[in-house]
Design a protein around this motif. Structure first.
Motif, PDB file in Angstrom:
ATOM      1  N   UNK A 117       0.792  -1.464   0.082  1.00  0.00           N
ATOM      2  CA  UNK A 117      -0.100  -0.129   0.228  1.00  0.00           C
ATOM      3  C   UNK A 117       1.019   1.064   0.101  1.00  0.00           C
ATOM      4  N   UNK A 118       0.754   2.304  -0.848  1.00  0.00           N
ATOM      5  CA  UNK A 118       1.731   3.427  -1.176  1.00  0.00           C
ATOM      6  C   UNK A 118       0.715   4.614  -0.827  1.00  0.00           C
ATOM      7  N   UNK A 119       1.145   5.613  -0.508  1.00  0.00           N
ATOM      8  CA  UNK A 119       0.798   6.881  -0.454  1.00  0.00           C
ATOM      9  C   UNK A 119       1.923   8.039  -1.082  1.00  0.00           C
ATOM     10  N   UNK A 120       1.369   8.591  -2.272  1.00  0.00           N
ATOM     11  CA  UNK A 120       2.281   9.703  -2.827  1.00  0.00           C
ATOM     12  C   UNK A 120       3.525   8.675  -2.945  1.00  0.00           C
ATOM     13  N   UNK A 121       3.282   7.501  -3.676  1.00  0.00           N
ATOM     14  CA  UNK A 121       4.591   6.722  -3.959  1.00  0.00           C
ATOM     15  C   UNK A 121       5.392   6.029  -3.074  1.00  0.00           C
ATOM     16  N   UNK A 122       5.194   6.375  -1.941  1.00  0.00           N
ATOM     17  CA  UNK A 122       5.968   5.784  -0.678  1.00  0.00           C
ATOM     18  C   UNK A 122       5.181   4.721   0.126  1.00  0.00           C
ATOM     19  N   UNK A 123       5.717   3.599   0.491  1.00  0.00           N
ATOM     20  CA  UNK A 123       5.211   2.531   0.938  1.00  0.00           C
ATOM     21  C   UNK A 123       4.919   2.753   2.371  1.00  0.00           C
ATOM     22  N   UNK A 124       3.476   2.615   2.735  1.00  0.00           N
ATOM     23  CA  UNK A 124       2.988   2.760   4.070  1.00  0.00           C
ATOM     24  C   UNK A 124       2.520   1.503   4.688  1.00  0.00           C
ATOM     25  N   UNK A 125       2.650   0.534   4.014  1.00  0.00           N
ATOM     26  CA  UNK A 125       1.896  -0.730   4.622  1.00  0.00           C
ATOM     27  C   UNK A 125       1.676  -1.878   3.566  1.00  0.00           C
ATOM     28  N   UNK A 126       0.913  -2.898   3.979  1.00  0.00           N
ATOM     29  CA  UNK A 126       0.582  -4.192   3.042  1.00  0.00           C
ATOM     30  C   UNK A 126      -0.574  -4.449   3.378  1.00  0.00           C
ATOM     31  N   UNK A 127      -1.187  -5.470   2.427  1.00  0.00           N
ATOM     32  CA  UNK A 127      -2.411  -6.073   2.658  1.00  0.00           C
ATOM     33  C   UNK A 127      -2.397  -7.377   1.835  1.00  0.00           C
ATOM     34  N   UNK A 128      -3.530  -8.022   2.068  1.00  0.00           N
ATOM     35  CA  UNK A 128      -3.907  -9.339   1.110  1.00  0.00           C
ATOM     36  C   UNK A 128      -5.299  -9.151   0.713  1.00  0.00           C
ATOM     37  N   UNK A 129      -5.335  -9.397  -0.593  1.00  0.00           N
ATOM     38  CA  UNK A 129      -6.697  -9.533  -1.215  1.00  0.00           C
ATOM     39  C   UNK A 129      -7.116 -10.832  -1.839  1.00  0.00           C
ATOM     40  N   UNK A 130      -8.445 -11.207  -1.568  1.00  0.00           N
ATOM     41  CA  UNK A 130      -8.834 -12.496  -2.281  1.00  0.00           C
ATOM     42  C   UNK A 130      -9.915 -11.776  -3.207  1.00  0.00           C
ATOM     43  N   UNK A 131      -9.813 -11.997  -4.661  1.00  0.00           N
ATOM     44  CA  UNK A 131     -10.798 -11.355  -5.601  1.00  0.00           C
ATOM     45  C   UNK A 131     -11.495 -12.293  -6.547  1.00  0.00           C
ATOM     46  N   UNK A 132     -12.441 -13.097  -5.818  1.00  0.00           N
ATOM     47  CA  UNK A 132     -13.226 -14.078  -6.916  1.00  0.00           C
ATOM     48  C   UNK A 132     -13.714 -13.340  -7.819  1.00  0.00           C
ATOM     49  N   UNK A 133     -14.057 -13.652  -9.038  1.00  0.00           N
ATOM     50  CA  UNK A 133     -14.959 -13.021  -9.830  1.00  0.00           C
ATOM     51  C   UNK A 133     -15.779 -14.215 -10.915  1.00  0.00           C
ATOM     52  N   UNK A 134     -17.192 -13.736 -11.061  1.00  0.00           N
ATOM     53  CA  UNK A 134     -18.092 -14.431 -11.796  1.00  0.00           C
ATOM     54  C   UNK A 134     -18.658 -13.628 -12.815  1.00  0.00           C
ATOM     55  N   UNK A 135     -18.537 -14.362 -13.988  1.00  0.00           N
ATOM     56  CA  UNK A 135     -18.981 -13.458 -15.328  1.00  0.00           C
ATOM     57  C   UNK A 135     -19.940 -14.314 -16.157  1.00  0.00           C
ATOM     58  N   UNK A 136     -20.758 -13.885 -17.022  1.00  0.00           N
ATOM     59  CA  UNK A 136     -21.596 -14.360 -17.905  1.00  0.00           C
ATOM     60  C   UNK A 136     -21.003 -14.077 -19.028  1.00  0.00           C
ATOM     61  N   UNK A 137     -20.642 -15.066 -19.890  1.00  0.00           N
ATOM     62  CA  UNK A 137     -19.932 -14.886 -21.256  1.00  0.00           C
ATOM     63  C   UNK A 137     -20.837 -15.160 -22.427  1.00  0.00           C
ATOM     64  N   UNK A 138     -20.511 -14.357 -23.607  1.00  0.00           N
ATOM     65  CA  UNK A 138     -21.319 -14.564 -24.848  1.00  0.00           C
ATOM     66  C   UNK A 138     -19.990 -15.054 -25.858  1.00  0.00           C
ATOM     67  N   UNK A 139     -20.066 -16.116 -26.391  1.00  0.00           N
ATOM     68  CA  UNK A 139     -19.062 -16.766 -27.225  1.00  0.00           C
ATOM     69  C   UNK A 139     -19.331 -16.902 -28.577  1.00  0.00           C
ATOM     70  N   UNK A 140     -18.712 -16.049 -29.577  1.00  0.00           N
ATOM     71  CA  UNK A 140     -19.045 -16.048 -30.969  1.00  0.00           C
ATOM     72  C   UNK A 140     -18.585 -17.013 -31.757  1.00  0.00           C
ATOM     73  N   UNK A 141     -19.683 -17.701 -32.295  1.00  0.00           N
ATOM     74  CA  UNK A 141     -19.460 -19.050 -32.906  1.00  0.00           C
ATOM     75  C   UNK A 141     -19.724 -19.059 -34.415  1.00  0.00           C
ATOM     76  N   UNK A 142     -20.303 -17.920 -34.817  1.00  0.00           N
ATOM     77  CA  UNK A 142     -20.692 -17.984 -36.398  1.00  0.00           C
ATOM     78  C   UNK A 142     -19.650 -16.822 -37.292  1.00  0.00           C
ATOM     79  N   UNK A 143     -18.562 -16.456 -36.762  1.00  0.00           N
ATOM     80  CA  UNK A 143     -17.548 -15.562 -37.397  1.00  0.00           C
ATOM     81  C   UNK A 143     -16.885 -16.108 -38.365  1.00  0.00           C
TER      82      UNK A 143
END
Length: 201
Positions: free
Chosen positions: A85-111
């Motif tokens: 974690x930075x403020x004005x480009x200087x490191x001020x700390x750390x953290x961890x993040x867990x970012x699961x993502x769920x998407x609905x997709x359209x696949x183009x099959x007729x191009x």
């Protein structure tokens, strides 16, 4: 001439067969492993602090289930990622993040692109922040919900294996507080560019 035409037709059939068998169908499950570059936007609404996190290369696994040849749902996972974690480009700390993502997709099959199989997607990201180590008195909201947009393509190698290129824009935001008072919002909002391989079951 007839023999030449028959030979050309046979070659075309041999080439087309793997591509035809590589087409996705309802019920197919594709698992991919990607290497992803996370490039955060790092914008905030906190005057004078300019808070953000570092860019990073990270591993990613996703599972894509085909509802039909065109529609699929993709769950994107990784393990908790440690960031500076930075403020004005200087490191001020750390953290961890867990970012699961769920998407609905359209696949183009007729191009008519053969082994090239592009898709677009939209969905929801949930990010959980943990192991937050910031200067005394500072804290962040541990949960973030936001949208996700996706564009990518698979390149079929055979009926099971493929190479994948994927680009996502994900909205990840959290409030920064000091002694219980909200200072403003940190907008991580990264772009993630990934390359990897996939296997269809």
């Amino acid at each position: 001439m007839n023999k030449t035409c028959l030979a050309l037709a046979a070659v075309a059939a041999l080439v087309a067969t793997p591509l035809a068998s590589a087409q996705n169908a309802a019920g197919d499950l594709v698992m991919r492993a990607r290497v992803v570059h996370l490039d955060p936007a790092n914008k905030d609404s906190i005057p004078g602090l300019d808070v953000g996190i570092n860019s990073k290369v990270l591993p990613e696994v996703d599972f894509t289930y085909f509802i039909s040849p065109n529609l699929a749902a993709e769950l994107i996972l990784t393990y908790p990622q440690k960031q500076d974690v930075k403020a004005d480009g200087t490191k001020i700390g750390t953290l961890k993040h867990l970012p699961p993502t769920l998407t609905l997709q359209y696949h183009f099959t007729d191009l008519g692109l053969g082994a090239l199989k592009p898709y677009v997607g939209a969905g929801l990201n949930y990010t959980r922040f943990s192991n937050v180590d910031l200067p005394a008195g500072l804290s962040i909201d541990k949960n973030s919900f936001g949208g996700a947009l996706q564009i990518g393509t698979d390149f079929a190698i055979d009926k099971n294996w493929s190479v994948n290129l994927d680009v996502k824009k994900v909205w990840i935001r959290t409030d920064l507080s000091a002694a219980g008072t909200t200072l403003g919002k940190i907008k991580v909002d990264p772009v993630l560019v990934g390359v990897g391989v996939g296997y269809k079951f």
